[in-house]
Design a protein around this motif. Structure first.
Motif, PDB file in Angstrom:
ATOM      1  N   LEU A 239      60.043 -74.429  73.420  1.00  0.00           N
ATOM      2  CA  LEU A 239      59.151 -75.480  73.905  1.00  0.00           C
ATOM      3  C   LEU A 239      57.864 -75.457  73.086  1.00  0.00           C
ATOM      4  CD1 LEU A 239      59.576 -75.032  77.776  1.00  0.00           C
ATOM      5  CD2 LEU A 239      60.616 -76.789  76.314  1.00  0.00           C
ATOM      6  N   THR A 240      57.359 -76.637  72.776  1.00  0.00           N
ATOM      7  CA  THR A 240      56.182 -76.734  71.905  1.00  0.00           C
ATOM      8  C   THR A 240      55.001 -75.951  72.461  1.00  0.00           C
ATOM      9  OG1 THR A 240      56.902 -78.898  71.105  1.00  0.00           O
ATOM     10  CG2 THR A 240      54.578 -78.365  70.841  1.00  0.00           C
ATOM     11  N   GLU A 241      54.792 -76.011  73.772  1.00  0.00           N
ATOM     12  CA  GLU A 241      53.679 -75.288  74.379  1.00  0.00           C
ATOM     13  C   GLU A 241      53.810 -73.786  74.151  1.00  0.00           C
ATOM     14  OE1 GLU A 241      55.513 -77.527  75.812  1.00  0.00           O
ATOM     15  OE2 GLU A 241      54.188 -79.154  76.486  1.00  0.00           O
ATOM     16  N   GLU A 242      55.036 -73.272  74.170  1.00  0.00           N
ATOM     17  CA  GLU A 242      55.245 -71.834  73.976  1.00  0.00           C
ATOM     18  C   GLU A 242      55.089 -71.435  72.517  1.00  0.00           C
ATOM     19  OE1 GLU A 242      59.053 -71.025  75.617  1.00  0.00           O
ATOM     20  OE2 GLU A 242      58.437 -71.382  77.692  1.00  0.00           O
ATOM     21  N   VAL A 243      55.611 -72.271  71.600  1.00  0.00           N
ATOM     22  CA  VAL A 243      55.508 -71.960  70.170  1.00  0.00           C
ATOM     23  C   VAL A 243      54.051 -71.950  69.731  1.00  0.00           C
ATOM     24  CG1 VAL A 243      56.065 -72.783  67.848  1.00  0.00           C
ATOM     25  CG2 VAL A 243      57.824 -72.811  69.623  1.00  0.00           C
ATOM     26  N   PHE A 244      53.260 -72.903  70.240  1.00  0.00           N
ATOM     27  CA  PHE A 244      51.846 -72.966  69.867  1.00  0.00           C
ATOM     28  C   PHE A 244      51.024 -71.916  70.624  1.00  0.00           C
ATOM     29  CE2 PHE A 244      53.040 -76.787  67.855  1.00  0.00           C
ATOM     30  CZ  PHE A 244      51.995 -77.228  67.050  1.00  0.00           C
ATOM     31  N   GLY A 245      51.362 -71.708  71.888  1.00  0.00           N
ATOM     32  CA  GLY A 245      50.559 -70.818  72.713  1.00  0.00           C
ATOM     33  C   GLY A 245      50.852 -69.349  72.499  1.00  0.00           C
ATOM     34  N   LYS A 246      52.133 -69.008  72.278  1.00  0.00           N
ATOM     35  CA  LYS A 246      52.520 -67.608  72.090  1.00  0.00           C
ATOM     36  C   LYS A 246      53.513 -67.486  70.932  1.00  0.00           C
ATOM     37  CE  LYS A 246      51.934 -66.426  76.991  1.00  0.00           C
ATOM     38  NZ  LYS A 246      52.614 -65.939  78.209  1.00  0.00           N
ATOM     39  N   PRO A 247      53.066 -67.782  69.695  1.00  0.00           N
ATOM     40  CA  PRO A 247      53.981 -67.671  68.553  1.00  0.00           C
ATOM     41  C   PRO A 247      54.414 -66.225  68.344  1.00  0.00           C
ATOM     42  CG  PRO A 247      51.723 -67.968  67.797  1.00  0.00           C
ATOM     43  CD  PRO A 247      51.696 -68.154  69.279  1.00  0.00           C
ATOM     44  N   GLU A 248      55.720 -66.031  68.129  1.00  0.00           N
ATOM     45  CA  GLU A 248      56.270 -64.677  67.987  1.00  0.00           C
ATOM     46  C   GLU A 248      56.414 -64.253  66.531  1.00  0.00           C
ATOM     47  OE1 GLU A 248      56.900 -62.588  70.373  1.00  0.00           O
ATOM     48  OE2 GLU A 248      56.453 -63.917  72.056  1.00  0.00           O
ATOM     49  N   HIS A 249      56.854 -65.184  65.672  1.00  0.00           N
ATOM     50  CA  HIS A 249      57.140 -64.818  64.282  1.00  0.00           C
ATOM     51  C   HIS A 249      55.837 -64.822  63.462  1.00  0.00           C
ATOM     52  CE1 HIS A 249      58.987 -64.922  60.252  1.00  0.00           C
ATOM     53  NE2 HIS A 249      60.064 -64.443  60.847  1.00  0.00           N
ATOM     54  N   ARG A 253      52.671 -67.759  63.202  1.00  0.00           N
ATOM     55  CA  ARG A 253      51.257 -67.444  63.418  1.00  0.00           C
ATOM     56  C   ARG A 253      50.425 -67.806  62.187  1.00  0.00           C
ATOM     57  NH1 ARG A 253      53.502 -62.739  66.088  1.00  0.00           N
ATOM     58  NH2 ARG A 253      53.118 -61.447  64.243  1.00  0.00           N
ATOM     59  N   ALA A 254      50.959 -67.492  60.989  1.00  0.00           N
ATOM     60  CA  ALA A 254      50.241 -67.826  59.755  1.00  0.00           C
ATOM     61  C   ALA A 254      50.134 -69.331  59.583  1.00  0.00           C
ATOM     62  CB  ALA A 254      50.954 -67.201  58.554  1.00  0.00           C
ATOM     63  N   LEU A 255      51.198 -70.051  59.908  1.00  0.00           N
ATOM     64  CA  LEU A 255      51.213 -71.505  59.771  1.00  0.00           C
ATOM     65  C   LEU A 255      50.155 -72.139  60.670  1.00  0.00           C
ATOM     66  CD1 LEU A 255      52.999 -73.525  58.164  1.00  0.00           C
ATOM     67  CD2 LEU A 255      54.379 -73.782  60.210  1.00  0.00           C
ATOM     68  N   LEU A 256      50.067 -71.674  61.899  1.00  0.00           N
ATOM     69  CA  LEU A 256      49.102 -72.232  62.844  1.00  0.00           C
ATOM     70  C   LEU A 256      47.669 -71.880  62.449  1.00  0.00           C
ATOM     71  CD1 LEU A 256      51.010 -71.544  66.171  1.00  0.00           C
ATOM     72  CD2 LEU A 256      50.476 -73.793  65.213  1.00  0.00           C
ATOM     73  N   SER A 257      47.467 -70.700  61.900  1.00  0.00           N
ATOM     74  CA  SER A 257      46.108 -70.292  61.519  1.00  0.00           C
ATOM     75  C   SER A 257      45.613 -71.046  60.295  1.00  0.00           C
ATOM     76  CB  SER A 257      46.061 -68.787  61.248  1.00  0.00           C
ATOM     77  OG  SER A 257      46.804 -68.460  60.081  1.00  0.00           O
ATOM     78  N   ALA A 258      46.544 -71.559  59.477  1.00  0.00           N
ATOM     79  CA  ALA A 258      46.160 -72.270  58.254  1.00  0.00           C
ATOM     80  C   ALA A 258      45.899 -73.754  58.487  1.00  0.00           C
ATOM     81  CB  ALA A 258      47.250 -72.103  57.197  1.00  0.00           C
ATOM     82  N   VAL A 259      46.164 -74.234  59.695  1.00  0.00           N
ATOM     83  CA  VAL A 259      45.990 -75.665  59.975  1.00  0.00           C
ATOM     84  C   VAL A 259      44.508 -75.989  60.085  1.00  0.00           C
ATOM     85  CG1 VAL A 259      46.436 -77.510  61.627  1.00  0.00           C
ATOM     86  CG2 VAL A 259      48.198 -75.818  61.165  1.00  0.00           C
ATOM     87  N   PRO A 260      44.006 -76.980  59.297  1.00  0.00           N
ATOM     88  CA  PRO A 260      42.598 -77.362  59.438  1.00  0.00           C
ATOM     89  C   PRO A 260      42.354 -78.018  60.798  1.00  0.00           C
ATOM     90  CG  PRO A 260      43.743 -78.890  57.972  1.00  0.00           C
ATOM     91  CD  PRO A 260      44.694 -77.770  58.275  1.00  0.00           C
ATOM     92  N   LYS A 261      41.282 -77.629  61.454  1.00  0.00           N
ATOM     93  CA  LYS A 261      40.970 -78.143  62.790  1.00  0.00           C
ATOM     94  C   LYS A 261      39.633 -78.867  62.750  1.00  0.00           C
ATOM     95  CE  LYS A 261      43.478 -74.363  65.082  1.00  0.00           C
ATOM     96  NZ  LYS A 261      43.916 -73.711  63.846  1.00  0.00           N
ATOM     97  N   LEU A 262      39.621 -80.073  63.295  1.00  0.00           N
ATOM     98  CA  LEU A 262      38.399 -80.862  63.353  1.00  0.00           C
ATOM     99  C   LEU A 262      37.350 -80.116  64.169  1.00  0.00           C
ATOM    100  CD1 LEU A 262      37.682 -83.668  62.206  1.00  0.00           C
ATOM    101  CD2 LEU A 262      38.062 -84.594  64.481  1.00  0.00           C
TER     102      LEU A 262
END
Length: 610
Positions: A239-249, A253-262
């Motif tokens: 589920l998207t909420e779980e992948v974003f909220g508690k990424p396991e791999h 985690r690296a992919l989410l941390s590299a996303v530019p945030k407004l």
């Protein structure tokens, strides 16, 4: 108990090469239920687009091998005869491809291509199909749709061509929509409206969506479930909420941390580098927190000055091809850029930002105004006089496939500017090409390959290498990173910032990615219908926007947080006005009001009251 519309089990895809079969997708499995959206994210080359092409059976027969089971609505697709697949494609299963210019026929009008789908799959007459084509174009907010149906693809901007592809895919109200980077070329307001349109069709028709993207904000906005791919394998799904909220791999985690945030640049005085991901391991690369660039010296003379730039396109009608009107693509645009400074030009597709960039490069002749490069008005120079100035300014095009010669090896394409300007040739040019390819993250051996052998992101890196070959003082970057996944986007932007710091490069950064613009720019100019409606320092535009259109742009930016999906304010949608004016039309003078030092906003009227 819900049943899956699409069920993929142990899918394996291999390509035939000189040494035999090479697997590129390894035993992936997933389901999509009716009315649900599943997003596949991952690096360029991770296998996500190959997966979508395998589902549609669009991979070249004989050179590819598909194993496993693909079951759609009770039918096993990889066992259907070709005639059965043709009946499904474009009808029950539709696909929006990544590059619209390679998907649209350049010799046929937009209207004819849309009508052809409707006549083939919905049995409409020519007249019915043409009327429906106009309605579909209006639904994806193409202005003056009734007249644009007669246009050919090359006359539309990249964003408008993508909107045509979306209209074509939605024409038959498919049960399953496979969307491969469908909003890559779109600005944030159109992107938000297209996502709303897809959700609306899901509610009305129960349509399922397989959404392939590298934009994590879009994933958070639209996906019920998320699949993360790396090197042809699924490394995480749920589920998207779980992948974003508690990424396991670690890669997730690296992919989410590299996303530019407004909003991440609040309090930062100068542009800042992105975090990078190692493409081999998928892990973040530890880098020292160094300043990406110095603040440009306000006492320095501007490398580029644009004064009251205007660009109109004539509209010819009748047997004698008289001018019956004009498209006012750029209207009295003025700005300057100093050495070492990045000015970002943002606005909706069709607002005139790319036309502005092309006019500055003299790829199209402006209707009026001045363009001063190092103090000299280049519009007064003939071709011979302008030639030496071309080395000082380079353009990174929006569509890398259209800007690269398909019959020329990429090494020759990168070396061509250096040879044409007599800078170097032979062995020196080849060594410089290898150096440039390495700088943009490609192996030097890529010089011997042709453009069609690369992914969209790789082709854009080749285009950037070519632009850097002459060591220019000004680079006009027209959506230069929009097609790149987050790790390559970070590498390319970090490279551009390093070059800016080292060489004092000036950038005109044309983009619809507001989070990236906030990260890399010193100043921002917002365009609407050919005019700059607000311009100022980056902190002022993002922290204290004044014009209603600027506020609308910022409110449309997708946030990479699924929890905020329902709390997001509803986007105020208004009909995109047409820039077409009568032949003798003279634009009224618009007043720019100063808000603070360097921050100006255009006065607006009742049309923005709401």
């Amino acid at each position: 108990m819900s049943t899956s519309l699409l069920s993929v089990k142990d899918l394996r895809v291999s390509f035939k090469g000189d040494s035999g079969w090479s697997p590129v997708v390894h035993d992936i499995s997933f389901n999509i239920e009716a009315g649900k959206t599943v997003a596949i994210v991952g690096e360029s080359g991770s296998g996500k687009s190959v997966t979508s092409l395998a589902l549609m059976r669009l991979l070249q027969a004989g050179a590819s091998r598909i194993e496993g089971e693909i079951r759609f609505d009770g039918k096993v697709l990889n066992q259907l005869p070709e005639a059965g697949m043709r009946a499904l494609r474009g009808n029950e299963i539709a696909m929006i491809f990544q590059e619209p210019m390679t998907s649209l026929n350049p010799s046929l009008t937009i209207g004819f291509q849309l009508a052809e789908v409707l006549m083939t799959h919905r049995g409409m007459t020519r007249a019915q199909a043409e009327a429906e084509a106009v309605r579909l174009m209006e639904r994806v907010r193409i202005p003056s749709a009734a007249s644009r149906v007669k246009d050919y693809p090359h006359r539309l901007s990249g964003g408008m061509r993508q909107r045509v592809m979306i209209a074509m895919a939605l024409a038959c109200k498919p049960k399953l929509l496979i969307a491969d980077e469908p909003t890559t070329a779109l600005d944030v307001t159109i992107q938000a409206q297209i996502l709303d349109l897809i959700r609306e069709l899901q509610r009305e028709e129960g349509m399922s969506v397989l959404f392939i993207t590298h934009d994590m904000g879009v994933v958070a906005e639209i996906a019920d479930e998320t699949i993360v791919m790396l090197h042809g394998r699924i490394v995480e799904q749920g589920l998207t909420e779980e992948v974003f909220g508690k990424p396991e791999h670690p890669y997730t985690r690296a992919l989410l941390s590299a996303v530019p945030k407004l909003g991440s640049m609040s309090g930062e005085p100068i542009p800042k580098k992105f975090e990078e991901i190692d493409r081999t391991t998928g892990l973040p690369i530890a880098k020292p927190d160094e300043a990406a660039a110095a603040q440009p010296d306000p006492a320095q003379k501007a490398v580029l000055e644009v004064v009251n730039l205007r660009k109109y396109f004539d509209i010819h009608t009748g047997i004698f091809r008289r001018v019956s009107g004009r498209v006012h693509a750029v209207e009295n645009v003025s700005f300057d850029i100093r050495p070492g400074e990045t000015l970002a030009l943002v606005g909706e597709s069709g607002c005139g930002k790319s036309t502005t960039g092309r006019a500055i490069m003299r790829l199209s002749d402006p209707t009026g105004g001045e363009i001063r490069l190092n103090g000299e008005n280049i519009l007064k120079l003939d071709d011979n006089g302008f030639r030496p100035h071309r080395r000082s300014m380079q353009l990174i095009f929006q569509d890398p496939f259209a800007s690269l010669n398909p019959s020329m090896k990429v090494g020759d394409a990168i070396a061509e500017p250096m040879i044409a300007h007599g800078i170097m040739s032979g062995k020196a040019a080849r060594e410089r090409v290898s150096e440039l390819l390495h700088q943009v993250g490609l192996d030097p051996s890529a010089a011997e390959r042709f453009p069609h052998e690369f992914s969209g992101g790789q082709r854009q890196r080749i285009a950037i290498a070519r632009a850097l070959s002459l060591r220019p003082k000004l680079i006009v970057a027209d959506e230069a990173v929009s097609a790149l996944d987050v790790s390559i986007k970070a590498q390319v932007i970090n490279l551009m910032l390093d070059l800016q710091k080292e060489l004092g490069l000036a950038f005109l950064f044309i983009s619809h990615d507001m989070a990236v613009v906030e990260r890399v720019s010193h100043r921002v100019a917002v365009m609407y219908l050919g005019e700059i409606v607000e311009i100022g320092n980056r902190a002022d535009i993002f922290g204290n926007p004044q014009h209603p259109y600027t506020k609308r742009l910022l409110s449309a930016v997708p946030v990479p947080d699924p929890a905020r999906r329902l709390s997001r304010p509803e986007l105020q949608v208004s009909e995109l006005k047409s820039p077409v004016r009568p032949a003798g039309y003279v634009a009224p003078h618009k007043t720019m009001r100063q808000i603070s030092a360097g921050h100006f906003v255009q006065e607006w009227g009742a049309e923005w009251a709401a």
